[in-house]
Write an enzyme that holds these catalytic residues in place. Sequence first.
Site, short mmCIF file in Angstrom:
data_model
loop_
_atom_site.label_atom_id
_atom_site.label_comp_id
_atom_site.label_asym_id
_atom_site.label_seq_id
_atom_site.Cartn_x
_atom_site.Cartn_y
_atom_site.Cartn_z
N LYS A 216 0.92 -1.32 -0.09
CA LYS A 216 -0.04 0.04 0.03
C LYS A 216 1.03 1.36 -0.02
O LYS A 216 0.50 2.18 -0.64
CB LYS A 216 -1.09 0.07 1.21
N ASN A 220 1.23 5.15 -1.86
CA ASN A 220 1.03 6.29 -1.27
C ASN A 220 2.23 7.12 -1.25
O ASN A 220 2.18 8.40 -1.18
CB ASN A 220 0.61 5.92 0.16
#
Length: 346
Positions: A216, A220
């Site tokens: 993730k 980001n």
Amino acid sequence: ASTRKRSEDEMKIAVVGAGAIGGYLGAKLARAGEEVTFIARNRNLEAINARGFRLILEDGTEEHAPTARAVQHMAEAGPQDAVLITLKAHQVRDVLPGLRDLFGPKTMVVTMINGIPWWYFHKLAGPYQGRRLDSVDPGGVIAEHIEPERIIGSVVYPASELVEPGVVRVIEGNRFTLGELDGERSERIDALSQAMMRAGFKAPVSRDIRSELWIKLWGNLSFNPISALTHATLEQICRFGPTRALAASMMREAQTVAETLGVRFKITLEQRIAGAEAVGAHKTSMLQDVEHGRALELEALVGSVVELGRVTGTPTPTIDAVYAATSLLSSTLTAQRGRLEVQPLA
């Protein structure tokens, strides 16, 4: 304190941060029969206690959690089985003074926060075990307040938004990966996973939560600052050649840092970029914060990776450059108490 009789597997759960993700989790868990207490303030506090919590699901249908309650002071909630921290990384320090009021001997603290967490090197076998990250925990204040034994790591995949006090709209997703810091499959993490699944979430237990976090974070750490600087959506960043290449360069540097720390990437860089592009015309959380004049989650998402580059002796020139520019933007907005938004010419 609640006087109703609790079933054997019912959990007492405090949600610290009754916003978009906390509201989604707490409302669903309350509807599934868990004893949920939100830690909230101001209008959110009043709305939850007056009307419970309301969810607007992806298909437009609504769900109501009338039994959810909210308190402002954590001492009013008392010791919990699990404490879900659903704040932004830089907000955690603000809640530390009262947080221990939620702790009993066996209370789990589940960190549902984006970016590199303050506990990253706790229980991580190898040369960096126990090392502190100044970017996300200056002075080690968070680590002093929350024992590493309590912590359960988590990766938050859903997107949702708080549309008004006590009301969350779910945009998409229902998966929250969980993991013990040492990779063990414990009784407590199984109990938490079962409670979340009863509430309708996917809650897989990972034996390698850090590798999950990096998948993730990979997006980001690149898309968030690029969007903050360019005011572009994920789709625009991925379809504009120079910014797609910039994101890929940052991600390659980050992958080298992560692999030096023993992380294994289960998908390719191109697959990760394609996943971001498929989200479409979505503004990242950091761009939304720029537009609303809110503090940026910069240290947890980008500054931490810069620091990990230094820790491991890995050069991160592209990440450093984007971090420098975004840091100045953040500093300027804070100093002027301003916000920045692209407006069409009249």
